[in-house]
Design an enzyme around this catalytic site. Structure first.
Site, short mmCIF file in Angstrom:
data_model
loop_
_atom_site.label_atom_id
_atom_site.label_comp_id
_atom_site.label_asym_id
_atom_site.label_seq_id
_atom_site.Cartn_x
_atom_site.Cartn_y
_atom_site.Cartn_z
N PRO A 9 0.81 -1.21 0.00
CA PRO A 9 0.00 0.00 0.00
C PRO A 9 0.85 1.27 0.00
O PRO A 9 1.30 1.72 1.04
CB PRO A 9 -0.82 -0.12 1.29
CG PRO A 9 -0.25 -1.24 2.08
CD PRO A 9 0.88 -1.82 1.32
N GLU A 10 1.05 1.81 -1.15
CA GLU A 10 1.64 3.14 -1.22
C GLU A 10 0.51 4.13 -1.36
O GLU A 10 -0.66 3.76 -1.31
CB GLU A 10 2.64 3.21 -2.40
CG GLU A 10 3.85 2.32 -2.16
CD GLU A 10 5.18 2.94 -2.60
OE1 GLU A 10 5.30 4.18 -2.53
OE2 GLU A 10 6.07 2.20 -3.01
#
Length: 282
Positions: A9-10
DNA sequence: AAAGACACCTGGGAGC
DNA sequence: TGCTCCCAGGTGTCTT
């Protein structure tokens, strides 16, 4: 190729998560918080249920990679770490492995946090902007405030490698390892350049590349929004169109020379020496 | 103050 | 097949 490349998850993934869960929980009342495993990056407050029970989520937004669920009194702060994901269930569903937290709305809708590596966090703050994790963050990369001029001003006297510099959340939030590599490739800047050696023009190019890469990823995330949080879909994040990340020894898509890998800040760093060289010559 | 090392954690892959 | 070892990464914290 590691197969976990596309589940990190960026910022774009967090933004996509936000858009996915928002319609289900905005203006909905929390009836219960179930914590199966309080030991995440930081322990979840044992009082979390009492703090938010019967409160309505009247705002839901993102700051960097933090998701903020604002209630009439206090805000729940969620960070997905590097393996966390949030999904919505509209009917009772047995918890699976690594399903650490449920926030239940109106006794029915479940917002469920799954996080195998437990680098994520679920926190509560009366005023999130006074919370130490949020208070000292730099600007949003997609904001006007984050510009080439801003970046250049901040780089002055900073000797750290430019890649580490843009991954510093006090400088700019939300740029993780994958997008740092991709943005530097796009801007044709060597990741190991000392930050203060970048010209204003190079800082402009880099700021533009960061925005471009993040915007494209968010756009792509929108196309897979349903599967992203839908209980019928895979909990996976969208796959990324990566030009250098994890492509050591493979031919550059632009010039066909081999992508090289170094370590910076104990993180895998990937670049095309030929593209950077040709940029310097121009 | 800045920068580098280290810690947290697990699944998955490599090597034996 | 199964065991051990190693690695990835976000980001706070400690050390230099």
């Amino acid at each position: 190729m590691r197969n976990d490349v596309n589940i990190m998850p960026e910022l774009p993934e967090v933004e996509t998560t936000l858009r996915g869960i928002k319609p289900h929980i905005l203006n909905q009342k929390i009836s219960q918080v179930i914590v199966r495993r309080p030991k995440l990056r930081w322990p979840i407050k044992s009082t979390i249920n009492q703090l938010v029970k019967d409160k309505t989520v009247n705002n839901l937004y993102r700051v960097g990679k933090y998701l903020l669920l604002e209630t009439s009194h206090g805000t729940i702060i969620i960070h997905l770490g590097m393996s966390g994901s949030l999904r919505i269930f509209t009917q009772p569903t047995p918890a699976q492995k690594h399903d650490h937290v449920d926030i239940i709305f109106n006794h029915q809708t479940i917002l469920r946090l799954n996080d195998p590596r437990r680098f994520g966090a679920v926190l509560w703050a009366e005023d999130p902007f006074k919370h130490p994790l949020i208070a000292n963050l730099g600007p949003e990369p997609l904001s006007k405030q984050f510009s080439g001029n801003y970046l250049w001003a901040m780089t002055q006297k900073r000797k750290v490698a430019i890649k580490n510099f843009i991954m510093n959340s006090k400088i700019v939030v939300g740029v993780g390892n994958i997008y740092a590599n991709e943005a530097l490739f796009d801007a044709k800047i060597h990741p190991n350049r000392s930050a203060h050696t970048l010209s204003v023009q190079e800082c402009n190019a880099l700021a533009k590349s960061i925005k471009k890469i993040l915007r494209n990823a968010i756009k792509q995330g929108g196309t897979t929004l349903k599967d992203f949080v839908d209980s019928n879909g895979q909990p996976g994040y969208f796959s990324l169109q990566l030009k250098v990340y994890d492509r050591t020894g493979l031919p550059c898509f632009v010039c066909k020379n081999n992508i090289e890998e170094i370590r910076l800040g104990q993180r895998g760093t990937f670049y095309c020496p030929e593209c950077i060289l040709s940029s310097v010559m121009n």
